[in-house]
Enzyme design. Structure first.
Site, PDB file in Angstrom:
ATOM      1  N   TYR A 109      -4.927  16.310  -6.726  1.00 39.08           N
ATOM      2  CA  TYR A 109      -4.273  15.372  -7.580  1.00 39.08           C
ATOM      3  C   TYR A 109      -3.165  16.302  -8.373  1.00 39.08           C
ATOM      4  CZ  TYR A 109      -3.706  12.216 -11.933  1.00 39.08           C
ATOM      5  OH  TYR A 109      -3.026  11.501 -12.624  1.00 39.08           O
TER       6      TYR A 109
ATOM      7  N   ASN B 114       3.947   3.832 -10.433  1.00 41.02           N
ATOM      8  CA  ASN B 114       2.837   3.912 -11.050  1.00 41.02           C
ATOM      9  C   ASN B 114       1.598   4.192 -10.174  1.00 41.02           C
ATOM     10  OD1 ASN B 114       1.160   3.016 -13.783  1.00 41.02           O
ATOM     11  ND2 ASN B 114       0.318   1.609 -11.956  1.00 41.02           N
TER      12      ASN B 114
ATOM     13  N   ASP C 129       0.953  -1.216   0.055  1.00 39.80           N
ATOM     14  CA  ASP C 129      -0.107  -0.036   0.173  1.00 39.80           C
ATOM     15  C   ASP C 129       1.023   1.089   0.009  1.00 39.80           C
ATOM     16  OD1 ASP C 129      -1.557   1.984   0.619  1.00 39.80           O
ATOM     17  OD2 ASP C 129      -2.794   1.163   2.292  1.00 39.80           O
TER      18      ASP C 129
ATOM     19  N   THR D 248      -8.347   3.518 -18.704  1.00 39.82           N
ATOM     20  CA  THR D 248      -8.103   2.886 -17.502  1.00 39.82           C
ATOM     21  C   THR D 248      -9.418   3.253 -16.609  1.00 39.82           C
ATOM     22  OG1 THR D 248      -7.000   4.332 -16.543  1.00 39.82           O
ATOM     23  CG2 THR D 248      -5.659   2.812 -17.736  1.00 39.82           C
TER      24      THR D 248
ATOM     25  N   PHE E 177      -6.869   9.395  -8.107  1.00 40.52           N
ATOM     26  CA  PHE E 177      -7.438  10.583  -8.572  1.00 40.52           C
ATOM     27  C   PHE E 177      -8.878  10.684  -8.045  1.00 40.52           C
ATOM     28  CE2 PHE E 177      -8.980  12.461 -13.002  1.00 40.52           C
ATOM     29  CZ  PHE E 177      -8.543  13.680 -12.504  1.00 40.52           C
TER      30      PHE E 177
ATOM     31  N   VAL F 148      -5.528   8.116 -20.766  1.00 41.72           N
ATOM     32  CA  VAL F 148      -5.634   6.755 -20.950  1.00 41.72           C
ATOM     33  C   VAL F 148      -6.774   5.995 -20.663  1.00 41.72           C
ATOM     34  CG1 VAL F 148      -4.242   4.791 -20.711  1.00 41.72           C
ATOM     35  CG2 VAL F 148      -3.003   6.710 -20.643  1.00 41.72           C
TER      36      VAL F 148
ATOM     37  N   GLN G  41     -12.048  18.097   0.339  1.00 41.74           N
ATOM     38  CA  GLN G  41     -12.004  17.912   1.520  1.00 41.74           C
ATOM     39  C   GLN G  41     -10.465  17.550   2.140  1.00 41.74           C
ATOM     40  OE1 GLN G  41     -14.590  14.387   2.129  1.00 41.74           O
ATOM     41  NE2 GLN G  41     -16.385  15.832   1.692  1.00 41.74           N
TER      42      GLN G  41
HETATM   43  P1  NAP Z   1      -5.802   2.955 -12.273  1.00 40.48           P
HETATM   44  O1  NAP Z   1      -6.359   2.227 -13.345  1.00 40.48           O
HETATM   45  O2  NAP Z   1      -6.786   3.563 -11.580  1.00 40.48           O
HETATM   46  O3  NAP Z   1      -4.587   2.068 -11.706  1.00 40.48           O
HETATM   47  C1  NAP Z   1      -3.978   2.457 -10.586  1.00 40.48           C
HETATM   48  C2  NAP Z   1      -3.370   1.730  -9.828  1.00 40.48           C
HETATM   49  O4  NAP Z   1      -2.841   2.305  -8.564  1.00 40.48           O
HETATM   50  C3  NAP Z   1      -4.411   0.184  -9.204  1.00 40.48           C
HETATM   51  O5  NAP Z   1      -3.500  -0.773  -9.446  1.00 40.48           O
HETATM   52  C4  NAP Z   1      -4.404   0.838  -7.901  1.00 40.48           C
HETATM   53  O6  NAP Z   1      -4.874  -0.336  -7.048  1.00 40.48           O
HETATM   54  C5  NAP Z   1      -3.257   1.345  -7.603  1.00 40.48           C
HETATM   55  N1  NAP Z   1      -3.350   2.106  -6.152  1.00 40.48           N
HETATM   56  C6  NAP Z   1      -3.909   3.070  -5.869  1.00 40.48           C
HETATM   57  N2  NAP Z   1      -3.791   3.615  -4.892  1.00 40.48           N
HETATM   58  C7  NAP Z   1      -2.857   2.575  -4.043  1.00 40.48           C
HETATM   59  C8  NAP Z   1      -2.347   2.456  -2.909  1.00 40.48           C
HETATM   60  N3  NAP Z   1      -2.513   3.213  -1.992  1.00 40.48           N
HETATM   61  N4  NAP Z   1      -1.309   1.486  -2.686  1.00 40.48           N
HETATM   62  C9  NAP Z   1      -0.983   0.786  -3.718  1.00 40.48           C
HETATM   63  N5  NAP Z   1      -1.616   0.912  -5.067  1.00 40.48           N
HETATM   64  C10 NAP Z   1      -2.513   1.783  -5.116  1.00 40.48           C
HETATM   65  O7  NAP Z   1      -5.051   4.201 -12.893  1.00 40.48           O
HETATM   66  P2  NAP Z   1      -4.164   4.214 -14.157  1.00 40.48           P
HETATM   67  O8  NAP Z   1      -4.718   5.234 -15.237  1.00 40.48           O
HETATM   68  O9  NAP Z   1      -3.467   3.023 -14.588  1.00 40.48           O
HETATM   69  O10 NAP Z   1      -2.970   5.168 -13.586  1.00 40.48           O
HETATM   70  C11 NAP Z   1      -1.627   4.884 -13.414  1.00 40.48           C
HETATM   71  C12 NAP Z   1      -0.918   5.992 -13.127  1.00 40.48           C
HETATM   72  O11 NAP Z   1      -0.579   6.854 -14.307  1.00 40.48           O
HETATM   73  C13 NAP Z   1      -1.265   7.064 -11.846  1.00 40.48           C
HETATM   74  O12 NAP Z   1      -0.185   7.354 -11.084  1.00 40.48           O
HETATM   75  C14 NAP Z   1      -2.030   7.948 -12.632  1.00 40.48           C
HETATM   76  O13 NAP Z   1      -2.048   9.143 -11.781  1.00 40.48           O
HETATM   77  C15 NAP Z   1      -1.079   8.177 -14.078  1.00 40.48           C
HETATM   78  N6  NAP Z   1      -1.981   8.883 -15.079  1.00 40.48           N
HETATM   79  C16 NAP Z   1      -3.137   8.188 -15.348  1.00 40.48           C
HETATM   80  C17 NAP Z   1      -3.699   8.778 -16.551  1.00 40.48           C
HETATM   81  C18 NAP Z   1      -5.135   8.365 -17.233  1.00 40.48           C
HETATM   82  O14 NAP Z   1      -5.540   9.109 -17.892  1.00 40.48           O
HETATM   83  N7  NAP Z   1      -5.329   7.221 -16.991  1.00 40.48           N
HETATM   84  C19 NAP Z   1      -3.356  10.321 -17.008  1.00 40.48           C
HETATM   85  C20 NAP Z   1      -2.227  10.859 -16.352  1.00 40.48           C
HETATM   86  C21 NAP Z   1      -1.567  10.024 -15.305  1.00 40.48           C
HETATM   87  P3  NAP Z   1      -6.328  -0.802  -6.650  1.00 40.48           P
HETATM   88  O15 NAP Z   1      -6.890  -1.550  -7.890  1.00 40.48           O
HETATM   89  O16 NAP Z   1      -6.188  -1.566  -5.533  1.00 40.48           O
HETATM   90  O17 NAP Z   1      -7.478   0.644  -6.658  1.00 40.48           O
END
Ligand code: NAP
Length: 232
Positions: free
Chosen positions: A154, A85, A58, A189, A89, A187, A100
């Site tokens: 964020y 990674n 975590d 996701t 958000f 992206v 908050q």
């Molecule tokens: P995602 O699909 O929501 O995946 C996020 C991952 O982080 C999940 O595996 C989640 O685990 C994990 N996570 C969240 N809180 C955590 C914690 N406290 N400890 C351990 N794991 C934790 O998001 P994503 O789109 O793949 O994003 C990956 C990265 O890219 C992030 O840093 C995000 O800010 C960045 N990003 C994404 C986008 C976009 O458009 N998607 C754009 C810019 C930047 P759970 O499954 O348990 O929640």
């Protein structure tokens, strides 16, 4: 072959980064805060012929980061890569005036303090690599040059991550540890949602490139999108 740890790799961009790094023959260590989800991801990759090792983490919990670092130090003598990674958000529909404080703090714990503590705790193993790389998954929403309203915690968490990237980039050059931040774009996701314009493959491309390209061709302490350095 490099040994690379990817946080939050049970889904989204993290899972794709882990997949592509394993496809390229690297030893990939994945983490998940929920071991059941981590095991699902591990078996999905296993079905594709890709063996990865799973650890629980975590990133928002300092004891969890320390526990992982201790576990890795007992099992391995070095680490070549860390992909920060995991991220959250949580403040899409609010303002800096109204967000908050518990959401604000939790976002900083996960998106900033977690990656910071992870780098600090893993430095002993990274220093033993000789060609270590750290990639921080950041966001254009954290770029000061295009800062706007909305998503306040964020944005600030990613601005702080960017500053950390530049500082570590300067401080760790002497240890041959390369540190960069990446905006993956918008992206498709769980975080990005259905309207997002880019695939997970496109989101994973620059982080995977930074982990695998020849070191002399890569920047140090910079912010990138699509393999190009962009403004902070
Ligand atoms: P995602 O699909 O929501 O995946 C996020 C991952 O982080 C999940 O595996 C989640 O685990 C994990 N996570 C969240 N809180 C955590 C914690 N406290 N400890 C351990 N794991 C934790 O998001 P994503 O789109 O793949 O994003 C990956 C990265 O890219 C992030 O840093 C995000 O800010 C960045 N990003 C994404 C986008 C976009 O458009 N998607 C754009 C810019 C930047 P759970 O499954 O348990 O929640």
């Amino acid at each position: 072959m490099s040994r690379i740890l990817v946080t939050g790799a049970n889904g989204g961009i993290g899972l794709e980064i882990a997949r592509e790094l394993a496809q390229k023959g690297n030893e990939v260590l994945i983490t998940s805060r929920d071991l059941a989800k981590g095991k699902d991801a591990q078996s999905k990759l296993g079905d594709e012929g890709l063996a990865v090792t799973l650890f629980k983490l975590d990133v928002g919990s300092e004891p969890s980061v320390e526990e992982l670092a201790e576990q890795l130090a007992t099992e391995y003598t070095y680490l070549d890569g860390l992909v920060n990674n995991a991220g959250v958000f949580q403040d899409q529909h609010t303002s800096l005036e109204n967000v908050q404080m518990d959401v604000f703090r939790q976002t900083l714990e996960t998106n900033f303090y977690g990656p910071l503590l992870l780098i600090r705790n893993l430095l002993p193993l990274l220093r033993k690599s000789g060609d270590a790389r750290v990639v921080n998954l950041s966001s254009g929403l954290g770029a000061l040059n295009e800062m706007g309203g909305g998503y306040p915690s964020y944005r600030i968490s990613k601005t702080a991550m960017n500053a950390m990237t530049a500082i570590f980039g300067a401080e760790l050059s002497k240890d041959a540890i390369q540190v960069n931040a990446v905006c993956p774009g918008w992206v498709q996701t769980d975080m990005g949602g259905a309207g997002a314009t880019r695939t997970v493959e496109q989101g994973a491309d620059t982080p995977v490139w930074l982990m695998t390209e020849e070191r002399r061709l890569l920047p140090q302490g910079k912010f990138l999108r699509d393999r190009q350095v962009i403004d902070w």
